[in-house]
Design a protein around this motif. Structure first.
Motif, PDB file in Angstrom:
ATOM      1  N   THR A  72      49.731  40.892  43.470  1.00 39.42           N
ATOM      2  CA  THR A  72      50.036  40.516  42.081  1.00 39.42           C
ATOM      3  C   THR A  72      48.875  39.736  41.472  1.00 39.42           C
ATOM      4  N   LYS A  73      48.346  38.791  42.252  1.00 36.95           N
ATOM      5  CA  LYS A  73      47.225  37.973  41.761  1.00 36.95           C
ATOM      6  C   LYS A  73      46.033  38.870  41.415  1.00 36.95           C
ATOM      7  N   ALA A  74      45.746  39.833  42.292  1.00 37.73           N
ATOM      8  CA  ALA A  74      44.625  40.737  42.034  1.00 37.73           C
ATOM      9  C   ALA A  74      44.875  41.540  40.765  1.00 37.73           C
ATOM     10  N   GLN A  75      46.131  41.980  40.604  1.00 43.79           N
ATOM     11  CA  GLN A  75      46.468  42.773  39.413  1.00 43.79           C
ATOM     12  C   GLN A  75      46.338  41.935  38.142  1.00 43.79           C
ATOM     13  N   ILE A  76      46.770  40.663  38.220  1.00 43.39           N
ATOM     14  CA  ILE A  76      46.681  39.788  37.039  1.00 43.39           C
ATOM     15  C   ILE A  76      45.219  39.635  36.623  1.00 43.39           C
ATOM     16  N   ILE A  77      44.340  39.472  37.625  1.00 46.22           N
ATOM     17  CA  ILE A  77      42.927  39.271  37.288  1.00 46.22           C
ATOM     18  C   ILE A  77      42.342  40.548  36.688  1.00 46.22           C
ATOM     19  N   TYR A  78      42.612  41.710  37.299  1.00 46.74           N
ATOM     20  CA  TYR A  78      41.956  42.914  36.766  1.00 46.74           C
ATOM     21  C   TYR A  78      42.580  43.368  35.445  1.00 46.74           C
ATOM     22  N   ALA A  79      43.807  42.884  35.167  1.00 48.58           N
ATOM     23  CA  ALA A  79      44.386  43.194  33.859  1.00 48.58           C
ATOM     24  C   ALA A  79      43.564  42.531  32.755  1.00 48.58           C
ATOM     25  N   GLY A  80      42.900  41.405  33.097  1.00 49.27           N
ATOM     26  CA  GLY A  80      42.112  40.691  32.107  1.00 49.27           C
ATOM     27  C   GLY A  80      40.671  41.171  32.018  1.00 49.27           C
ATOM     28  N   ASN A  81      40.070  41.536  33.177  1.00 49.97           N
ATOM     29  CA  ASN A  81      38.639  41.847  33.143  1.00 49.97           C
ATOM     30  C   ASN A  81      38.312  43.302  33.520  1.00 49.97           C
ATOM     31  N   PHE A  82      39.322  44.112  33.798  1.00 48.39           N
ATOM     32  CA  PHE A  82      39.168  45.553  34.076  1.00 48.39           C
ATOM     33  C   PHE A  82      38.327  45.856  35.312  1.00 48.39           C
TER      34      PHE A  82
END
Lengths: 253, 318
Positions: B242-252
């Motif tokens: 989830t943490k990884a997904q949250i980060i890549y949702a912001g910076n692609f």
């Protein structure tokens, strides 16, 4: 003469198979009875009934004057509770054909575990007596060894020490030497013989006729769930009356 | 034909040792080369791809949110596994009970939790408030002493541990049952003949022996559990994935962060695998009169000894 085990017309069936068809016999205190007979004749089942490992379906079975498996109040029979059955089993020692030592425990732990956990003896006392008992069966040097590192004869001697540790009033032996190499039979029979000389009451299911002749106060020949004939070793083994006994003995002697 | 066949009885230590040319296995070499070539292509694809910024992978691998996610993943794994093992033992004992109701209930439990996807169970438990809006303590159908909205209790973290643990209980029950059934019936009879009660017999004799059969699949389950925690990303439980997904949702930087997550899952799995090896080795003591298998370190040393001595070995080792 006091009677340790008394069977009155004991019957037992597994489904439709009649395994015991009315066994009646008496074992006096201090006596050694050898049960002989072909496979499937009900010898082992009878032994297991005495120790509550099987329930009887008919007749009466008494150990030391008390009914096996039931309590009698008036003319009604009540089944014994699990805890009562456990208490009765604790007073009867049993030795199995396949030893059934606990493989995750050393020889000393095998002998000490029941006195410790069933009779609540102290760990030190139980361990000390375990070593004594192992010495009595000639295995003083094997106390710390696991069962798989012992020969069959040694394992069976540990099993005898384990049963003796509960100070039983009766010992049951279910073909104690049948799973052993011929070379190792003698060492186990010697231990049983010594127990008999010490006055232990014993019932021994065996195919060793020489041993039966030497140790038994009486021999019972069983066939097809019945006690065919009984008497002194001499009467039964040397001089059988019954045809069935004669033909059985002619094959095993 | 009746002459004895023994030609010598004295120990013959003069017998000549065999020296032979070993068979050459050419196809083994072909197979090895083919595998290495494919491996080379895969590594090259990842290493040289213009769409993976390896500097970003290094940047995020020890980033604070990722480490927090990893911590939560490990916490979920530990608690859910503890719940699963405890449930598993209880359900396995119920399954083998002579009481038909207990046995049927445990059969139903296993049927239900093995028969539906874990992801579905997580979603149902997360939405349990729809059918059970409030929970409280009291006597059924009469007094309620204290109660609260279900959603106050069923946070994402609680749902995660409960759902994973309940599901694991069904699988552990089958593992424990299989372990217990391996134990020879003679063990039970010997214990009974000594006057042991059933419960004592189970604790002293049956369970310690069953452990040997239970440990290896349980290690497997533990590693499976570690990875299954990633499923709770659907309820935003803030674990590693989830943490990884949250980060890549912001910076692609999708691939980079997925690689970071994969790195941590692999690392923890590796640690668990080593742990499992040593636990199994411990329980093998006294269970056989053969020597214990060598540890990886011992095996590595043996390999080097072999490389050192290229001469074909003839006699029987040291």
């Amino acid at each position: 003469m006091t009677v340790m085990v008394e069977a009155q017309k004991v019957r037992k069936h597994f489904g439709h198979l009649q395994v015991l068809r009315g066994i009646s016999l008496q074992v006096p205190t201090g006596g050694v009875v050898c049960l002989i007979g072909p496979s499937g004749s009900g010898k082992s089942t009878f032994l297991r009934c005495i120790n509550h490992l099987e329930k009887i379906d008919g007749g009466r079975l008494y150990v030391d004057g008390e009914l096996v498996g039931y309590k009698q109040k008036g003319d009604k029979l009540y089944e014994l509770k699990d805890s009562e059955v456990c208490n009765k089993r604790a007073e009867i020692g049993m030795v199995f054909q396949s030893f059934n030592l606990f493989p995750h425990l050393t020889a000393r732990e095998n002998v000490a575990i029941a006195p410790m956990r069933v009779k609540h003896e102290s760990k030190a006392a139980a361990a000390e007596r375990a070593v004594e008992l192992l010495a009595r069966v000639g295995l003083a040097d094997k106390a710390g060894v696991y069962p798989r590192q012992l020969s069959g004869g040694q394992q069976q001697r540990v099993a005898i020490a384990r049963a003796m540790a509960m100070e039983p009033k009766l010992m049951l032996f279910d073909e104690p030497t049948s799973a052993l190499d011929p070379e190792l039979v003698g060492e186990v029979l010697d231990v049983i013989l010594k127990l008999a000389e010490d006055g232990m009451t014993m019932i021994v299911v065996t195919h060793e006729m020489g041993f039966a002749r030497e140790v038994a106060s009486s021999v019972v020949f069983m066939d097809g769930g019945c006690a065919v004939e009984s008497g002194t070793p001499n009467e039964i083994i040397t001089n059988p009356q019954h045809e069935r006994t004669k033909s059985f003995l002619s094959k095993v002697l | 034909m009746s002459t004895p066949v023994v030609l010598g009885t004295a120990e013959d230590s003069e017998a000549e040792s065999i020296v032979a040319i070993p068979v050459r296995h050419y196809w083994r070499w072909v197979g090895a080369v083919a595998c290495l070539f494919v491996a080379f292509l895969v590594v090259r694809l990842f290493a040289l791809s213009p769409n993976i910024q390896w500097s970003d992978v290094w940047h995020y691998v020890a980033a604070r949110p990722i480490l927090q996610g990893l911590e939560l993943t490990i916490v979920f794994t530990v608690f859910a596994m503890a719940l699963g093992v405890a449930l598993g033992v209880v359900i396995a004992v119920m399954r083998m009970s002579v009481n038909p109701v207990l046995s049927a209930v445990s059969w139903f439990y296993i049927w239900l939790f093995r028969g539906t996807p874990l992801l579905l169970q997580i979603l149902i438990l997360y939405n349990i408030a729809l059918i059970l809006p409030r929970v409280g303590i009291g006597i059924p159908y009469t007094a309620v002493w204290s109660s609260t909205a279900t959603n106050n209790i069923m946070t994402a973290a609680v749902v995660a541990v409960l759902a994973l643990g309940l599901n694991e209980g069904a699988y552990m029950a089958e593992i424990v049952r299989a372990g217990i059934q391996v134990i020879d019936h003679g063990q039970t009879e010997a214990g009974l003949a000594l006057g042991m009660k059933r419960s004592l017999l189970f604790r002293l004799i049956v369970l310690p022996q069953a452990m040997r059969a239970i440990i290896p699949p349980t290690g497997n389950e533990l590693i499976g559990m570690l990875k299954n925690t990633s499923l709770v990303s659907v309820i935003a439980a803030e674990e590693l994935l989830t943490k990884a997904q949250i980060i890549y949702a912001g910076n692609f930087k999708v691939i980079e962060l997925l690689i970071v997550a994969a790195f941590w899952y692999l690392l923890v799995t590796t640690v668990l695998t080593f742990g499992q090896f040593y636990v199994e080795r411990h329980y093998a003591r006294g269970a056989s009169n053969r020597a214990l298998p060598p540890t990886p370190l011992q095996r590595l040393k043996a390999q080097f000894r072999w490389v050192g001595a290229r001469v074909p070995r003839t006699g029987g080792g040291e």
